[in-house]
Design a protein around this motif. Sequence first.
Motif, PDB file in Angstrom:
ATOM      1  N   GLY A 198       0.788  -1.226   0.000  1.00 39.13           N
ATOM      2  CA  GLY A 198       0.000   0.000   0.000  1.00 39.13           C
ATOM      3  C   GLY A 198       0.813   1.264   0.000  1.00 39.13           C
ATOM      4  N   LEU A 199       2.126   1.172  -0.217  1.00 38.58           N
ATOM      5  CA  LEU A 199       2.999   2.343  -0.213  1.00 38.58           C
ATOM      6  C   LEU A 199       3.185   2.880  -1.628  1.00 38.58           C
ATOM      7  N   ASP A 200       3.581   4.128  -1.720  1.00 36.75           N
ATOM      8  CA  ASP A 200       3.887   4.750  -3.000  1.00 36.75           C
ATOM      9  C   ASP A 200       5.360   4.496  -3.307  1.00 36.75           C
ATOM     10  N   PRO A 201       5.680   3.664  -4.296  1.00 36.65           N
ATOM     11  CA  PRO A 201       7.083   3.337  -4.555  1.00 36.65           C
ATOM     12  C   PRO A 201       7.889   4.491  -5.117  1.00 36.65           C
ATOM     13  N   TYR A 202       7.240   5.631  -5.415  1.00 39.37           N
ATOM     14  CA  TYR A 202       7.937   6.753  -6.035  1.00 39.37           C
ATOM     15  C   TYR A 202       8.260   7.888  -5.058  1.00 39.37           C
ATOM     16  N   ARG A 224      11.883  12.374  -7.608  1.00 35.25           N
ATOM     17  CA  ARG A 224      11.681  13.143  -8.835  1.00 35.25           C
ATOM     18  C   ARG A 224      10.844  12.305  -9.797  1.00 35.25           C
ATOM     19  N   ALA A 225      10.272  12.967 -10.795  1.00 35.29           N
ATOM     20  CA  ALA A 225       9.318  12.314 -11.695  1.00 35.29           C
ATOM     21  C   ALA A 225       9.925  11.069 -12.334  1.00 35.29           C
ATOM     22  N   GLY A 226       9.181   9.953 -12.254  1.00 37.22           N
ATOM     23  CA  GLY A 226       9.591   8.728 -12.900  1.00 37.22           C
ATOM     24  C   GLY A 226      10.630   7.919 -12.157  1.00 37.22           C
ATOM     25  N   ARG A 227      11.081   8.395 -11.011  1.00 40.55           N
ATOM     26  CA  ARG A 227      12.121   7.680 -10.259  1.00 40.55           C
ATOM     27  C   ARG A 227      11.482   6.966  -9.072  1.00 40.55           C
ATOM     28  N   ALA A 254      11.815   6.187  -5.995  1.00 40.92           N
ATOM     29  CA  ALA A 254      12.742   6.489  -4.900  1.00 40.92           C
ATOM     30  C   ALA A 254      12.577   5.546  -3.714  1.00 40.92           C
ATOM     31  N   CYS A 255      11.339   5.215  -3.370  1.00 38.29           N
ATOM     32  CA  CYS A 255      11.109   4.321  -2.228  1.00 38.29           C
ATOM     33  C   CYS A 255      11.628   2.916  -2.529  1.00 38.29           C
ATOM     34  N   ALA A 256      11.427   2.450  -3.760  1.00 35.53           N
ATOM     35  CA  ALA A 256      11.951   1.135  -4.146  1.00 35.53           C
ATOM     36  C   ALA A 256      13.476   1.134  -4.107  1.00 35.53           C
ATOM     37  N   LEU A 257      14.093   2.231  -4.536  1.00 31.01           N
ATOM     38  CA  LEU A 257      15.557   2.332  -4.480  1.00 31.01           C
ATOM     39  C   LEU A 257      16.040   2.361  -3.031  1.00 31.01           C
ATOM     40  N   ASP A 258      15.270   3.021  -2.161  1.00 27.71           N
ATOM     41  CA  ASP A 258      15.611   3.020  -0.729  1.00 27.71           C
ATOM     42  C   ASP A 258      15.579   1.603  -0.164  1.00 27.71           C
ATOM     43  N   LEU A 259      14.476   0.909  -0.427  1.00 27.79           N
ATOM     44  CA  LEU A 259      14.284  -0.424   0.139  1.00 27.79           C
ATOM     45  C   LEU A 259      15.335  -1.405  -0.359  1.00 27.79           C
ATOM     46  N   MET A 260      15.762  -1.273  -1.606  1.00 28.81           N
ATOM     47  CA  MET A 260      16.685  -2.253  -2.160  1.00 28.81           C
ATOM     48  C   MET A 260      18.112  -2.081  -1.649  1.00 28.81           C
ATOM     49  N   GLU A 261      18.435  -0.953  -0.969  1.00 28.25           N
ATOM     50  CA  GLU A 261      19.804  -0.743  -0.512  1.00 28.25           C
ATOM     51  C   GLU A 261      20.283  -1.873   0.394  1.00 28.25           C
ATOM     52  N   GLU A 262      19.459  -2.300   1.329  1.00 27.74           N
ATOM     53  CA  GLU A 262      19.886  -3.348   2.259  1.00 27.74           C
ATOM     54  C   GLU A 262      20.012  -4.704   1.574  1.00 27.74           C
ATOM     55  N   PHE A 263      19.325  -4.854   0.403  1.00 28.31           N
ATOM     56  CA  PHE A 263      19.373  -6.121  -0.320  1.00 28.31           C
ATOM     57  C   PHE A 263      20.540  -6.204  -1.303  1.00 28.31           C
ATOM     58  N   ARG A 264      21.139  -5.078  -1.638  1.00 26.58           N
ATOM     59  CA  ARG A 264      22.217  -5.089  -2.628  1.00 26.58           C
ATOM     60  C   ARG A 264      23.348  -6.044  -2.237  1.00 26.58           C
ATOM     61  N   PRO A 265      23.934  -5.925  -1.041  1.00 34.72           N
ATOM     62  CA  PRO A 265      25.064  -6.812  -0.721  1.00 34.72           C
ATOM     63  C   PRO A 265      24.651  -8.269  -0.535  1.00 34.72           C
TER      64      PRO A 265
END
Length: 353
Positions: A235-239, A247-250, A252-263
């Motif tokens: 139910g969150l806004d992934p942008y 910013r438009a089209g980015r 941002a929330c998905a990019l935030d969440l994926m930081e801990e999953f990168r390594p």
Amino acid sequence: MAIIQNTLYLTTSGAVVHRDHLTLRVEIEKQTRLTVPIHHLESICAFGRVVVTPPAMALCWQHQVAVHFHTENGHLLAQVLGSGDTRYLLRRAQYAAADSPIEASRIARQFVAGKLQNSRAILLRSGREAVTDLDRNELVGAADELARLIQHLGNTMSESEDCGLREALDPIRGMEGLGARVYFSAFQYMLKQQREDFRFLNRSRRPPRDRVNCLLSFIYALVRHDCLAALTTAGLDPYVGWLHATRAGRPACALDLMEEFRPCLAERLALTLINRRQIEPRHFREREGGAVEFTDHGRREVIQAWQRRKQTEVKHALFKENVRLGQVFSIQARLLARKLRGDIPDYIPYIPK
């Protein structure tokens, strides 16, 4: 099949959900495997060939329990909500937190803390398995640098609404950038096989300039997709995010969440594929200008490896439950939603055992 954070996860092919008064009954091969009162649930996530009968769907609608249908590999197909959907309250809280320097810095700090801790764990593990003293010293040295960054991260949180968002978030973003540089400076020492064919100096994104960057960028795209689906389901806004500027089209929330999953997911998978020779130079081609891209066969190999990895079972350190790795995205997205609602004081990043 499991219930985590008031969400029923249905992962067994052929499962059928029936209504029994104010209870949902899950049957597999006509045998009841689980019953759960409807007021214990906030949502249902069904993966693959799962049937939710019309009476069960009606019960969910009446009690504002969202039903989400995914493919077996976790791709979100559809979500069904009742007419009284109240998720706008969650999104209002998300937007308010994105505008508050205090809340934004607290949430961003947790994302970065999770990334740094998981990066350090990968370095330490590789250091223990290193063959040469040079590799071991480089990896342990980088892990020590990350330990110091983690220690200093707590001092970067703003406690004043008088400062702007940029002033509150820039120190945290700086810590994240510095941590990434330290981590990737030692990345090549984690390669046990094919080191000459997979030389790596630094991250290059658009376009990737070597095979390692091509592999990392592609796996990151897969992780980002799963984070987008998980946030949408929660139910969150992934942008609208915190660590990454909106910013438009980015997303941002998905990019935030994926930081801990990168390594722990993306980079660890890339290392496994190279070290086990599941990915080789023949899976890449070089384009004019120096850009490196996958062949069709190479791309399929990575996607198949990613889907296999998501099927593995892990124990979630916070809930002490065995879950499929592919469900962790949804679990973390719902933890973020609970923090925004005020149910828990802080977002808790995913730290594998």
